[in-house]
Design a protein around this motif. Structure first.
Motif, PDB file in Angstrom:
ATOM      1  N   VAL A  54       0.668  -0.924   0.080  1.00 26.90           N
ATOM      2  CA  VAL A  54       0.542  -0.547  -0.012  1.00 26.90           C
ATOM      3  C   VAL A  54       0.523   1.243   0.048  1.00 26.90           C
ATOM      4  CG1 VAL A  54      -1.593   1.509   1.574  1.00 26.90           C
ATOM      5  CG2 VAL A  54      -2.151  -1.435   0.893  1.00 26.90           C
ATOM      6  N   SER A  55       1.730   1.233   0.756  1.00 27.33           N
ATOM      7  CA  SER A  55       2.905   2.179   0.483  1.00 27.33           C
ATOM      8  C   SER A  55       3.466   2.898  -0.534  1.00 27.33           C
ATOM      9  CB  SER A  55       3.790   1.849   1.966  1.00 27.33           C
ATOM     10  OG  SER A  55       3.354   2.410   3.277  1.00 27.33           O
ATOM     11  N   LEU A  56       3.659   1.329  -0.972  1.00 22.39           N
ATOM     12  CA  LEU A  56       4.508   1.701  -2.421  1.00 22.39           C
ATOM     13  C   LEU A  56       3.711   2.284  -3.346  1.00 22.39           C
ATOM     14  CD1 LEU A  56       6.604  -1.244  -2.620  1.00 22.39           C
ATOM     15  CD2 LEU A  56       7.476   1.228  -2.661  1.00 22.39           C
ATOM     16  N   LEU A  57       2.408   1.656  -3.544  1.00 20.29           N
ATOM     17  CA  LEU A  57       1.224   2.467  -4.347  1.00 20.29           C
ATOM     18  C   LEU A  57       0.995   4.137  -3.828  1.00 20.29           C
ATOM     19  CD1 LEU A  57      -0.973  -0.670  -4.389  1.00 20.29           C
ATOM     20  CD2 LEU A  57       0.614  -0.293  -6.362  1.00 20.29           C
ATOM     21  N   SER A  58       0.486   4.329  -2.725  1.00 22.89           N
ATOM     22  CA  SER A  58       0.675   5.739  -2.063  1.00 22.89           C
ATOM     23  C   SER A  58       1.635   6.484  -2.570  1.00 22.89           C
ATOM     24  CB  SER A  58       0.429   5.576  -1.370  1.00 22.89           C
ATOM     25  OG  SER A  58      -0.090   4.810  -0.913  1.00 22.89           O
ATOM     26  N   ILE A  59       2.664   6.429  -3.704  1.00 25.04           N
ATOM     27  CA  ILE A  59       4.396   7.171  -3.804  1.00 25.04           C
ATOM     28  C   ILE A  59       3.684   8.476  -4.716  1.00 25.04           C
ATOM     29  CG2 ILE A  59       5.779   7.213  -5.522  1.00 25.04           C
ATOM     30  CD1 ILE A  59       6.928   4.672  -4.504  1.00 25.04           C
ATOM     31  N   ARG A  60       4.053   9.236  -3.963  1.00 26.10           N
ATOM     32  CA  ARG A  60       2.976  10.544  -4.741  1.00 26.10           C
ATOM     33  C   ARG A  60       4.302  12.397  -4.656  1.00 26.10           C
ATOM     34  NH1 ARG A  60       1.957   9.036   1.054  1.00 26.10           N
ATOM     35  NH2 ARG A  60       2.332  10.474   2.450  1.00 26.10           N
ATOM     36  N   THR A  61       5.185  11.623  -4.870  1.00 27.02           N
ATOM     37  CA  THR A  61       6.296  12.539  -5.131  1.00 27.02           C
ATOM     38  C   THR A  61       6.185  13.417  -6.604  1.00 27.02           C
ATOM     39  OG1 THR A  61       7.883  10.824  -5.892  1.00 27.02           O
ATOM     40  CG2 THR A  61       8.171  11.736  -3.686  1.00 27.02           C
ATOM     41  N   THR A  62       5.561  12.852  -7.212  1.00 25.12           N
ATOM     42  CA  THR A  62       5.243  13.217  -8.058  1.00 25.12           C
ATOM     43  C   THR A  62       4.217  14.252  -8.833  1.00 25.12           C
ATOM     44  OG1 THR A  62       6.524  11.582  -9.982  1.00 25.12           O
ATOM     45  CG2 THR A  62       5.141  12.662 -11.039  1.00 25.12           C
ATOM     46  N   PRO A  63       3.014  13.989  -8.205  1.00 22.36           N
ATOM     47  CA  PRO A  63       2.395  15.015  -8.405  1.00 22.36           C
ATOM     48  C   PRO A  63       2.340  16.144  -7.178  1.00 22.36           C
ATOM     49  CG  PRO A  63       1.643  13.160  -6.934  1.00 22.36           C
ATOM     50  CD  PRO A  63       2.598  13.309  -7.592  1.00 22.36           C
ATOM     51  N   THR A  64       3.711  16.333  -6.272  1.00 20.15           N
ATOM     52  CA  THR A  64       3.859  16.875  -5.473  1.00 20.15           C
ATOM     53  C   THR A  64       4.573  17.960  -6.000  1.00 20.15           C
ATOM     54  OG1 THR A  64       3.718  15.647  -3.114  1.00 20.15           O
ATOM     55  CG2 THR A  64       5.479  17.650  -2.648  1.00 20.15           C
ATOM     56  N   GLY A  65       5.644  16.926  -6.803  1.00 16.95           N
ATOM     57  CA  GLY A  65       6.438  18.158  -7.259  1.00 16.95           C
ATOM     58  C   GLY A  65       5.817  19.122  -9.085  1.00 16.95           C
ATOM     59  N   LEU A  66       5.305  18.878  -9.544  1.00 19.23           N
ATOM     60  CA  LEU A  66       4.304  20.068  -9.988  1.00 19.23           C
ATOM     61  C   LEU A  66       3.990  20.593  -8.902  1.00 19.23           C
ATOM     62  CD1 LEU A  66       2.074  16.361 -12.213  1.00 19.23           C
ATOM     63  CD2 LEU A  66       3.539  18.936 -13.127  1.00 19.23           C
ATOM     64  N   LEU A  67       2.969  20.717  -8.556  1.00 19.34           N
ATOM     65  CA  LEU A  67       2.232  22.073  -7.707  1.00 19.34           C
ATOM     66  C   LEU A  67       3.966  22.541  -7.031  1.00 19.34           C
ATOM     67  CD1 LEU A  67       0.195  19.502  -5.677  1.00 19.34           C
ATOM     68  CD2 LEU A  67      -0.672  21.074  -7.268  1.00 19.34           C
ATOM     69  N   ARG A  68       4.702  22.509  -6.577  1.00 17.07           N
ATOM     70  CA  ARG A  68       5.267  22.733  -6.374  1.00 17.07           C
ATOM     71  C   ARG A  68       6.593  23.868  -7.902  1.00 17.07           C
ATOM     72  NH1 ARG A  68       8.562  18.022  -2.385  1.00 17.07           N
ATOM     73  NH2 ARG A  68       6.628  18.393  -0.590  1.00 17.07           N
ATOM     74  N   LEU A  69       6.408  23.161  -8.372  1.00 15.45           N
ATOM     75  CA  LEU A  69       6.739  23.644  -9.805  1.00 15.45           C
ATOM     76  C   LEU A  69       5.879  24.906  -9.897  1.00 15.45           C
ATOM     77  CD1 LEU A  69       8.605  23.502 -11.752  1.00 15.45           C
ATOM     78  CD2 LEU A  69       7.136  22.161 -13.160  1.00 15.45           C
ATOM     79  N   ARG A  70       4.625  24.871 -10.039  1.00 18.59           N
ATOM     80  CA  ARG A  70       3.789  26.352  -9.492  1.00 18.59           C
ATOM     81  C   ARG A  70       3.521  27.083  -9.124  1.00 18.59           C
ATOM     82  NH1 ARG A  70       4.798  26.784 -14.992  1.00 18.59           N
ATOM     83  NH2 ARG A  70       4.021  24.420 -16.070  1.00 18.59           N
ATOM     84  N   PHE A  71       4.346  26.904  -7.346  1.00 18.83           N
ATOM     85  CA  PHE A  71       4.053  27.529  -6.536  1.00 18.83           C
ATOM     86  C   PHE A  71       2.708  27.286  -5.947  1.00 18.83           C
ATOM     87  CE2 PHE A  71       7.958  29.053  -8.847  1.00 18.83           C
ATOM     88  CZ  PHE A  71       8.581  29.471  -8.112  1.00 18.83           C
ATOM     89  N   LYS A  72       2.216  26.236  -5.991  1.00 22.86           N
ATOM     90  CA  LYS A  72       1.402  26.174  -6.337  1.00 22.86           C
ATOM     91  C   LYS A  72       0.945  25.374  -3.990  1.00 22.86           C
ATOM     92  CE  LYS A  72      -1.480  27.587  -9.594  1.00 22.86           C
ATOM     93  NZ  LYS A  72      -1.702  28.280  -9.660  1.00 22.86           N
ATOM     94  N   PHE A  73       1.583  25.854  -3.312  1.00 24.68           N
ATOM     95  CA  PHE A  73       2.026  25.643  -1.918  1.00 24.68           C
ATOM     96  C   PHE A  73       0.779  25.179  -1.451  1.00 24.68           C
ATOM     97  CE2 PHE A  73       6.391  26.754  -3.212  1.00 24.68           C
ATOM     98  CZ  PHE A  73       7.710  25.131  -2.867  1.00 24.68           C
ATOM     99  N   GLY A  74       0.110  26.379  -1.469  1.00 31.45           N
ATOM    100  CA  GLY A  74      -1.518  26.094  -0.493  1.00 31.45           C
ATOM    101  C   GLY A  74      -2.431  24.863  -0.895  1.00 31.45           C
ATOM    102  N   ILE A  75      -2.606  24.910  -2.116  1.00 32.80           N
ATOM    103  CA  ILE A  75      -2.579  23.426  -2.461  1.00 32.80           C
ATOM    104  C   ILE A  75      -2.473  22.357  -2.046  1.00 32.80           C
ATOM    105  CG2 ILE A  75      -3.727  22.146  -4.876  1.00 32.80           C
ATOM    106  CD1 ILE A  75      -4.365  24.864  -6.161  1.00 32.80           C
TER     107      ILE A  75
END
Length: 432
Positions: free
Chosen positions: A122-143
């Motif tokens: 479950v932990s492996l299937l829940s890897i979420r660094t890629t969507p986090t990177g997209l949000l940080r790239l656009r400075f969407k830290f609030g979202i």
């Protein structure tokens, strides 16, 4: 700097909510399961996070680094997703090996092995660094912060349900697994709304064809992330292996309370890296200012730990965890050291020296793990905490020395006296 502090505000606000809710589910878990039962729980969670941490690539850094160019983030995101799929495959094999051999080195009952393997998957299937990177790239830290808040909320609700309907290790592990899945879904949903994700770009070859150093950067950041896991999760596993489940449970409580500053350090690192990438000329000044702020915050937090830590342990975890007070204080000092080093490490990574950052982190971490058994024999949980403190201190000193010898960063020195109209003198850093 204004945007940096705003981004840090969002991240630290999210961490604040997480901290409050973590006290809720920590209290529920420790008081329901007791020292040994909580130790089993801590070992299962640590094993799952170890597998994910080792297999997972820090893809958010790739999205920020290669998605910031004129081509946009499509190919960088496709590369990151391909690496996530590779992580799941590699992690499944690693999880199988570790769980299969767990009874040879971990004090876990046989009946918990399938639960442990399931949590790893479950932990492996829940890897979420890629969507986090997209949000940080656009400075969407609030979202991003709003989406990440799903995790502590689900954990707290799940812990309450476990107390009522399944007051055992399985109940709390199911609550943790549910929180991993929901926060991953939340981040992917908001990232997809922010940036179109083109699955046709998923590839392990496109980015390396355009950037010769891509794979070196990928493996360097992966190994650095693995070392971060080793310094925390592997440490808990080895404390359990050398000292038993009860000691692992107590060390986990001391670590979660005392090293809350490490979470703060990670928040600062995540907020500062995009700024350092986008503003290379001012990178050193930003990093220096953040390190100074972190130093003040660290001193205050250690003082709070000394004054109120014993009371906090008894209030949250119960009387039987009081013996871990000094381990908690030592770990809070280690957290303060990491807090100061967070901006220094990000500075090295942003300058393309992820390999250097890895080596600087690797040697102290390996030394701490090698001497952990002797440290536990010497002074139990306090000895293990001193091993963590020594590792963090050596790493931060190493980051500082590496930065002093980094040619890519220009040091701007204001002379004591300048003639009218004379520009400040730029002095190159010492040669390596």
């Amino acid at each position: 700097m204004g945007r940096l502090f705003a981004n840090m505000g969002w991240l630290l606000g999210g961490r604040g909510i997480n901290a409050v809710l973590s006290l809720v589910y920590l209290a529920l878990a420790t008081r329901t399961l007791g020292t040994e039962g909580f130790g089993y729980f801590a070992l299962i969670v640590a094993l799952g996070q170890t597998v994910t941490g080792i297999a997972n690539f820090q893809t958010w850094q790739f999205v920020v680094r290669w998605g910031a160019n004129g081509e946009g983030p499509a190919e960088a995101t496709g590369f990151a997703i391909a690496l996530d799929l590779l992580s799941v495959a590699m992690g499944t094999v690693l999880a199988g090996l570790l769980v299969w051999t767990a009874q040879l080195w971990l004090p876990l009952p046989t009946e918990l092995m399938w639960l442990t393997f399931g949590y790893c998957i479950v932990s492996l299937l829940s890897i979420r660094t890629t969507p986090t990177g997209l949000l940080r790239l656009r400075f969407k830290f609030g979202i991003a912060t709003a989406a990440e808040t799903v995790q502590p909320v689900i954990r707290a609700i799940g812990a309450l349900l476990a107390v009522v309907f399944m007051p055992n290790v399985m109940g709390f592990i199911l609550a943790w697994a549910a929180s991993e899945v929901t926060v991953a879904l939340a981040l992917w949903i908001v990232a997809a709304r922010t940036e179109r994700i083109d699955l046709s770009k998923v590839s392990l070859t496109r980015i390396p064809q355009k950037h010769a150093d891509a794979w070196r950067f990928v493996w360097s950041t992966n190994m650095s992330g693995s070392l971060t896991i080793a310094s925390k999760q592997v440490m808990i596993l080895l404390v359990g292996a050398f000292g038993g489940a009860a000691l692992a449970g107590g060390f986990r409580v001391a670590s979660q309370l005392g090293q809350a500053l490490v979470t703060l350090a990670q928040a600062i690192s995540k907020a500062i890296l995009p700024e350092l990438v986008h503003a290379k000329d001012d990178a050193l000044a930003i990093a220096r200012r953040m390190a100074n702020i972190a130093l003040v915050g660290g001193v205050i937090a250690v003082g709070v730990s000394l004054l109120f830590g014993r009371w906090g342990l008894e209030l949250i975890a119960g009387e039987e965890f009081r013996v871990f007070y000094w381990a908690m204080v030592i770990l809070s000092i280690a957290g303060a050291v990491e807090l100061v080093g967070a901006s220094l490490e990000s500075l090295l990574v942003s300058a393309g020296r992820a390999g250097t950052a890895f080596l600087v982190r690797a040697v102290p971490t390996i030394l701490a793990l090698v001497f952990l058994d002797a440290a536990i024999d010497w002074n139990g949980a306090k000895g293990a905490a001193f091993a963590v403190l020594g590792s963090s201190s050596l790493a931060v000193v190493g980051f500082y020395v590496a930065i002093l010898n980094l040619r890519e960063i220009k040091l701007v020195v204001e002379p004591a006296e300048t003639e009218p109209g004379e520009a400040p003198q730029k002095v190159a850093p010492p040669a390596e």
